[in-house]
Design a protein around this motif. Structure first.
Motif: not given
Length: 216
Positions: A97-112, A114-122
Motif C-alpha cells: 500500500f505504501i508503494v501504491f501511495l507513492v505513485a498515487f501522490f505523484i498523480f496528486l502532485v501532477t494535478i496541483t 497543472k492546476h495551482p488553485d487546487i491544494s495538495l492538502m485538500d
C-alpha cells in the motif's frame, strides 16, 4: 533465513506477474489525462478518475498478494515459515500500500502543478482516506472468500452503482467517495475522510482476525 527471503517484495512482485503493474497503469493514465487534456471540465473529470479508478486500485495488490495462497494452495507451506499471521497479512498488505501511495501522490502532485488553485492538502484529505479503506477492504474480502473473483465483483459492482447514482439514495450504501467535483474540502468531507480512515482500520483488524483464526 532462506524461507524468510522468499517473502520479500521482489518475490511477491514476481508471483503477481503482469497484474502487479495494473495500479501503475491506472495512475499513469490519470497523469496523462491531467497533463494533456484541454477539456473545460478537466477538473471534474479528474475528480471522477481519482474516485472511480485510481482510489479503488488501492485494493488491487491487497487481493493479488493472496492469489497464490489460495489458487496454488500454498498456504500450508507459507504458514510453516517462522512468521506470524500479522506479517503474512497486515504487514505485507501495508508494505504494498505504501508503494501504491507513492505513485498515487505523484498523480496528486501532477494535478496541483497543472492546476495551482487546487491544494495538495485538500487532495490528500479527500482521497488518501479512500485508498486506505479500499486497501483493507480488499484484504478482508480476499481472506474471507479465499477467491479473488468475489472481492473483484464486489468492488466493481459497488463502484459501478456509485458512479451510476453519483451517491444518490437509489443505492443507499455508505459512500466512500466525496463527489467533490472541484476537489475542495469542507467540514462534511473532512468528517467523511475520518470515517473512511476508521472503517479502513476496522477492515484491517477484521482481515487480521480472519487470518489468525483460519491460518489462511
Amino acid at each position: 533465513m532462506a524461507s524468510i527471503k522468499r517473502l520479500d517484495l521482489p518475490f511477491e512482485i514476481k508471483s503477481m506477474g503482469v497484474s502487479y503493474y495494473a495500479p501503475f497503469v491506472a495512475v499513469l493514465l490519470g497523469i496523462m489525462y491531467v497533463t494533456f487534456s484541454s477539456s473545460a471540465d478537466v477538473i471534474q473529470y479528474t475528480s471522477i478518475i481519482l474516485e472511480f479508478v485510481a482510489c479503488p486500485f488501492a485494493a488491487w495488490w491487497s487481493m493479488y498478494l493472496f492469489y497464490d495462497y489460495y489458487e496454488d494452495r500454498a498456504s500450508e507451506v507459507l504458514f510453516s515459515y517462522p512468521l506470524s499471521s500479522f506479517f503474512h497479512g497486515i504487514i505485507r498488505v501495508t508494505s504494498f500500500f505504501i508503494v501504491f501511495l507513492v505513485a498515487f501522490f505523484i498523480f496528486l502532485v501532477t494535478i496541483t502543478i497543472k492546476h495551482p488553485d487546487i491544494s495538495l492538502m485538500d487532495l490528500s484529505i479527500l482521497y488518501v482516506p479512500q485508498t486506505i479503506l479500499y486497501c483493507y477492504l480488499g484484504f478482508t474480502l480476499m481472506v474471507l472468500s479465499r477467491n479473488i473473483i468475489f472481492p473483484l465483483l464486489i468492488l466493481v459492482a459497488y463502484i459501478g452503482m456509485k458512479y451510476w447514482t453519483m451517491g444518490g439514495k437509489m443505492f443507499p450504501i455508505y459512500n466512500v467517495m466525496s463527489f467533490s467535483v472541484d476537489m475542495k474540502i469542507s467540514g462534511e468531507l473532512i468528517t467523511l475522510s475520518i470515517k473512511n480512515i476508521i472503517i479502513g482500520i476496522v477492515f484491517a483488524l477484521i482481515g487480521h482476525l480472519i487470518m489468525s483464526k483460519r491460518k489462511i
